[in-house]
Enzyme design. Sequence first.
Site: not given
Ligand SMILES: [Fe+2]
Length: 296
Positions: A106, A108, A264, A279
């Site tokens: 995918h 993000d 990723h 993140r």
């Molecule tokens: Fe992700």
Amino acid sequence: MCEYVVMADRRIKLRRVSGTLGAEVLGARLRELDDETFGAIHQALLENEVLFFRDSGLDDEAQMALAHRFGSPSVFPLLKLMGATGPSFQVIEDGPESPNEADYWHTDVTWTPEPPKVALLRAGIVPAVGGDTMWGSMTNAYDALSPTMQGLIAGLEVVHDNESFIAAAARKMGDSPETTKLMNELRDAYPAVTHPLVRTHPETGRRALLWGGDFMRRIAGMSPAESDTLLKFLGRHLEQSRFHCRWSWEPGDLAIWDERSTVHQVVNDHFPQRRSVHRCVVDGDRPFFDPQRAAG
Ligand SMILES: [Fe+2]
């Protein structure tokens, strides 16, 4: 020094981690980057699509400061809805009671009109075995298609929505009237959005598949059968290992990737061991396709 280590700049070296994308940056002191070295890192990111820094030496604050060098760190949509105004920082931890759910290809939050530009991910808890992350080059995946297929998909638009995100978030937050209300607000605030299937990278001009994984509903203007067939083909196409690289984390490692040209996924083979990552992402622009621009 092997042939996969190259001087990218007089201040940094790059060690390629696959033949397709990804490079480890050697010799960068991330807490004290002057503009020249940051420029070299930015250029290396555009060329390699994912960069890795072993033992980055960063904490959450320094990671966010580095994100600021790339642009405006994002306020996550769900947190914005809950009243957040400042940039969001997320510590994602999974373990026996919460298996990782990012184990599919995918990009993000493609269900927003302007998906992120860059993501920064730092390893916290690293499992004794497993838990790597993989990236795929969507520029290389596009380039590998036949000119006929490239011509067929260039200019197509795909509808993305947040239904799969809502389902996952609702599972995590638990069933309650508050959760239902918040999820309905998220649905209203971020209705389905259309993005080009092939996007032009705003900085390099290269063409890349814009792949949202479960966020993609259908190709606009096609029947469900046509859309499913084409998306299934492209999904299988980008799963080929020739488009991938993989990173085995050690605590403190940092990965920075270009969200505009990569996909990723977590390799979810560490379950039920614990794994945590820190993140943040940086705001991007509205994806576009420019038929006149085909720099490769
Ligand atoms: Fe992700």
